[in-house]
Design an enzyme around this catalytic site. Structure first.
Site, PDB file in Angstrom:
ATOM      1  N   HIS A 128      -1.513 -25.919 -17.474  1.00 39.17           N
ATOM      2  CA  HIS A 128      -2.520 -26.990 -17.448  1.00 39.17           C
ATOM      3  C   HIS A 128      -2.955 -27.351 -18.874  1.00 39.17           C
ATOM      4  CE1 HIS A 128      -2.868 -27.260 -13.209  1.00 39.17           C
ATOM      5  NE2 HIS A 128      -3.589 -26.190 -13.008  1.00 39.17           N
ATOM      6  N   SER A 146     -11.046 -33.917  -5.934  1.00 39.17           N
ATOM      7  CA  SER A 146     -10.372 -32.640  -5.666  1.00 39.17           C
ATOM      8  C   SER A 146     -10.924 -31.546  -6.581  1.00 39.17           C
ATOM      9  CB  SER A 146      -8.865 -32.821  -5.881  1.00 39.17           C
ATOM     10  OG  SER A 146      -8.171 -31.651  -5.540  1.00 39.17           O
ATOM     11  N   LYS A 170      -5.639 -30.033 -10.310  1.00 38.06           N
ATOM     12  CA  LYS A 170      -5.837 -30.776  -9.055  1.00 38.06           C
ATOM     13  C   LYS A 170      -5.084 -32.107  -8.985  1.00 38.06           C
ATOM     14  CE  LYS A 170      -7.452 -28.523  -6.828  1.00 38.06           C
ATOM     15  NZ  LYS A 170      -6.717 -27.311  -6.380  1.00 38.06           N
TER      16      LYS A 170
HETATM   17  P1  A3P Z   1      -6.922 -32.516  -2.460  1.00 39.62           P
HETATM   18  O1  A3P Z   1      -8.023 -31.600  -2.893  1.00 39.62           O
HETATM   19  O2  A3P Z   1      -7.252 -33.963  -2.742  1.00 39.62           O
HETATM   20  O3  A3P Z   1      -6.492 -32.308  -1.054  1.00 39.62           O
HETATM   21  P2  A3P Z   1      -3.116 -28.643  -7.750  1.00 39.62           P
HETATM   22  O4  A3P Z   1      -1.991 -27.979  -7.042  1.00 39.62           O
HETATM   23  O5  A3P Z   1      -2.712 -29.263  -9.050  1.00 39.62           O
HETATM   24  O6  A3P Z   1      -4.276 -27.715  -7.855  1.00 39.62           O
HETATM   25  O7  A3P Z   1      -3.560 -29.884  -6.847  1.00 39.62           O
HETATM   26  C1  A3P Z   1      -4.166 -29.674  -5.590  1.00 39.62           C
HETATM   27  C2  A3P Z   1      -4.248 -30.998  -4.868  1.00 39.62           C
HETATM   28  O8  A3P Z   1      -2.923 -31.384  -4.465  1.00 39.62           O
HETATM   29  C3  A3P Z   1      -5.086 -30.906  -3.590  1.00 39.62           C
HETATM   30  O9  A3P Z   1      -5.635 -32.203  -3.388  1.00 39.62           O
HETATM   31  C4  A3P Z   1      -3.991 -30.594  -2.576  1.00 39.62           C
HETATM   32  O10 A3P Z   1      -4.353 -30.830  -1.231  1.00 39.62           O
HETATM   33  C5  A3P Z   1      -2.905 -31.546  -3.058  1.00 39.62           C
HETATM   34  N1  A3P Z   1      -1.588 -31.213  -2.511  1.00 39.62           N
HETATM   35  C6  A3P Z   1      -0.974 -30.022  -2.506  1.00 39.62           C
HETATM   36  N2  A3P Z   1       0.196 -30.091  -1.849  1.00 39.62           N
HETATM   37  C7  A3P Z   1       0.314 -31.358  -1.433  1.00 39.62           C
HETATM   38  C8  A3P Z   1       1.312 -32.059  -0.663  1.00 39.62           C
HETATM   39  N3  A3P Z   1       2.391 -31.453  -0.216  1.00 39.62           N
HETATM   40  N4  A3P Z   1       1.110 -33.381  -0.421  1.00 39.62           N
HETATM   41  C9  A3P Z   1       0.009 -34.010  -0.878  1.00 39.62           C
HETATM   42  N5  A3P Z   1      -0.979 -33.405  -1.582  1.00 39.62           N
HETATM   43  C10 A3P Z   1      -0.815 -32.089  -1.852  1.00 39.62           C
END
Ligand code: A3P
Length: 303
Positions: free
Chosen positions: A117, A147, A56
């Site tokens: 991860h 998140s 996340k």
């Molecule tokens: P939130 O839950 O705070 O919205 P991962 O890909 O490592 O699982 O992380 C997911 C997090 O990255 C989520 O955060 C998601 O919305 C955010 N995320 C994914 N794409 C993004 C983007 N283009 N810009 C900003 N945040 C992004």
């Protein structure tokens, strides 16, 4: 590798006992530990590129940015498959996946781009031995925790989060899947001193995506024209990724519960303010200040 008694704190409705396994103090999904030996014996190649983050912290965002950089900023080329197939996850196979992700990854011709991860101590050793380039993405503890709280309820291979307060205790104690955020970000921070690691921050990418994308391109030794850079910035904006089924995981309803807040949830810096009490916020600030003192590692929690 036994189930950790501590996971009993993880919430009243969780089916935690059957979902997580402890390896040397780190909790992992069963789908990771089921193939532990195979994963650890994975043979990285010198030209493999690895994207790594705590869950996340923005790994999907980074995957899409890197794929766009590698494909000249052409969205059509990046539409060839869902992101988890274009840049596979080493350390996790979808349940009942045959062949396993390891077998699939082994069959990919070079140069490969992979995601993981793993904390430093459990990264398959061949990545270090082969001196593979690694792009690491870190996100401040508070937004990362918020998140992750929602994600626990969304994905069905890890326990539900329980209440916010319970989750916070487990997060601070490192009793969450993939281990302690605090150890994790520091482990990778130290590793960059002896390994080719580009250590980036979610907050910096949010603040100035073009600047950070340029850094990534330089690390990958790829020249980007101004127009290609602009296309990558636009394509990887939160609003565009949120509606892109190739990155938003809406195609995996058996794994990601589509009735909870979506995978692309808020995409903000500072959403933690909607969740933390003042006391909880100060507590996390104090822990970070103590743990990171003198390390040079600092996080921004607002822009
Ligand atoms: P939130 O839950 O705070 O919205 P991962 O890909 O490592 O699982 O992380 C997911 C997090 O990255 C989520 O955060 C998601 O919305 C955010 N995320 C994914 N794409 C993004 C983007 N283009 N810009 C900003 N945040 C992004």
């Amino acid at each position: 590798m036994d189930c950790l008694p501590g996971v009993e704190n993880l919430g009243p409705n969780s089916t935690k006992d059957s979902l997580l396994t402890d390896v040397e103090g780190i909790l992992y999904p069963k789908e990771t530990t089921r193939y532990w030996e195979e994963i650890q014996n994975f043979k990285a190649r010198p030209d493999d590129l690895l994207i790594c983050s705590y869950p996340k912290a923005g790994s999907t965002w980074m995957q899409e940015i890197v794929d766009m950089i590698q494909h000249g900023g052409d969205p059509e080329k990046c539409a060839r498959a869902p992101i988890y197939q274009r840049i596979p996850f080493i350390g996790f196979s979808l349940p009942f996946s045959i062949p396993t992700s390891i077998e699939k990854i082994e069959a990919i011709p070079s140069p490969r781009t992979l995601k993981t991860h793993f904390p430093v101590q459990h990264l398959p050793p061949s990545f270090w031995e082969q001196n593979c380039k690694i792009i690491y993405v870190a996100r401040n503890a508070k937004d990362n925790m918020v998140s992750y709280f929602y994600f626990h309820n969304m994905i069905n291979i890890i326990p539900d989060s329980g209440s916010w307060d319970e989750f916070m205790e487990n997060f601070i104690a490192g009793k969450v899947c993939w281990g302690s955020w605090f150890d994790y970000v520091q482990g990778w921070w130290k590793a960059k001193d002896h390994h080719p690691i580009l250590y980036l921050f979610y907050e910096d990418i949010k603040e100035d995506p073009a600047r950070e994308i340029q850094k990534i391109a330089q690390f990958l030794e790829i020249d980007l024209s101004a127009s290609v850079l602009n296309r990558i910035v636009l394509h990887t904006k939160f609003e565009n990724m949120k509606t892109n089924p190739l990155v938003n995981h809406s195609d995996l309803p058996f794994l990601f519960d589509q009735t909870t807040p979506p995978f692309m949830r808020k995409g903000k810096v500072g959403d933690w303010k909607e969740h933390f009490t003042v006391a909880q916020s100060e507590r996390l600030d104090n822990i970070c200040a103590q743990l990171f003192a003198g390390s040079g590692l600092t996080f921004r929690t607002q822009l």
